[in-house]
Design an enzyme around this catalytic site. Structure first.
Site, short mmCIF file in Angstrom:
data_model
loop_
_atom_site.label_atom_id
_atom_site.label_comp_id
_atom_site.label_asym_id
_atom_site.label_seq_id
_atom_site.Cartn_x
_atom_site.Cartn_y
_atom_site.Cartn_z
N HIS A 77 0.86 -1.18 0.00
CA HIS A 77 0.00 0.00 0.00
C HIS A 77 0.90 1.23 0.00
O HIS A 77 2.02 1.20 0.52
CB HIS A 77 -0.87 0.04 1.25
CG HIS A 77 -1.94 -1.00 1.27
ND1 HIS A 77 -3.07 -0.89 2.05
CD2 HIS A 77 -2.08 -2.18 0.61
CE1 HIS A 77 -3.84 -1.93 1.89
NE2 HIS A 77 -3.26 -2.74 1.01
N GLU A 79 0.87 3.83 1.83
CA GLU A 79 1.29 4.21 3.18
C GLU A 79 2.45 3.36 3.67
O GLU A 79 3.41 3.87 4.26
CB GLU A 79 0.13 4.07 4.18
CG GLU A 79 -1.08 4.91 3.86
CD GLU A 79 -2.14 4.13 3.09
OE1 GLU A 79 -1.79 3.49 2.07
OE2 GLU A 79 -3.31 4.17 3.50
N CYS A 121 -6.30 1.86 5.83
CA CYS A 121 -6.91 0.61 6.27
C CYS A 121 -6.32 0.20 7.63
O CYS A 121 -5.44 0.89 8.17
CB CYS A 121 -6.66 -0.48 5.24
SG CYS A 121 -4.92 -1.00 5.15
N CYS A 164 -2.43 -0.28 7.53
CA CYS A 164 -1.70 0.99 7.42
C CYS A 164 -1.87 1.84 8.68
O CYS A 164 -0.90 2.49 9.12
CB CYS A 164 -2.14 1.74 6.18
SG CYS A 164 -1.70 0.84 4.65
#
Length: 154
Positions: A58, A60, A88, A91
């Site tokens: 991701h 992040e 999410c 993260c």
């Protein structure tokens, strides 16, 4: 969630949106993130799950790793993380573990948002770190990127 943001938040969010747009080039969901220390962008990334074939790639996660390398520390003290979509659970956990003091995000994520929408992980007083959160910065632009991406896939 704080609805109050500053012009510099919009400036940095536009940089994160640019990273999100780059993710589309390799067929990844357009989410982008940057880490700012002082007034300097020290890390930038877009989603790379498809590119890396990794569920943890991701934006992040990638930007936190890059910032930690640049700072030579797992503690990202005095930084601000800008991300185009609400993080999410994975993260949000990484944000806490990295001790990032301030998160600014764009669009809420009704299916997986772990900062304000489904959970409030970043502000949970039972955890060892709480994060100041500013949400909704350039949310419309983030949503437009996502809608354009998913409309092409249907």
């Amino acid at each position: 969630m704080s609805e109050t943001h500053f012009p510099k938040d919009e400036y940095y969010m536009r940089l994160a949106l640019r990273e999100a747009a780059r993710a589309v080039e390799h067929d990844d969901v357009p989410v982008g993130a940057i880490v700012v220390l002082g007034d300097e962008v020290i890390a930038a990334a877009g989603n790379e799950r498809e590119l890396r074939k990794s569920p943890t790639a991701h934006a992040e996660m990638l930007v936190i790793e890059e910032a930690a390398r640049r700072m030579s520390s797992w503690r990202l003290l005095n930084t601000v993380l800008y991300v185009t979509v609400e993080p999410c659970l994975m993260c949000a956990g990484a944000i806490i573990q990295a001790r990032i003091p301030h998160l600014v995000y764009g669009a809420p994520d009704e299916k997986a948002g772990a900062v304000d929408t489904l959970y409030s992980v970043c502000r949970d007083p039972r955890l060892n770190h709480c994060v100041e959160v500013t949400g909704g910065v350039l949310a419309d632009e983030s949503v437009q990127l996502l809608q354009a991406f998913f409309s092409k896939r249907r």
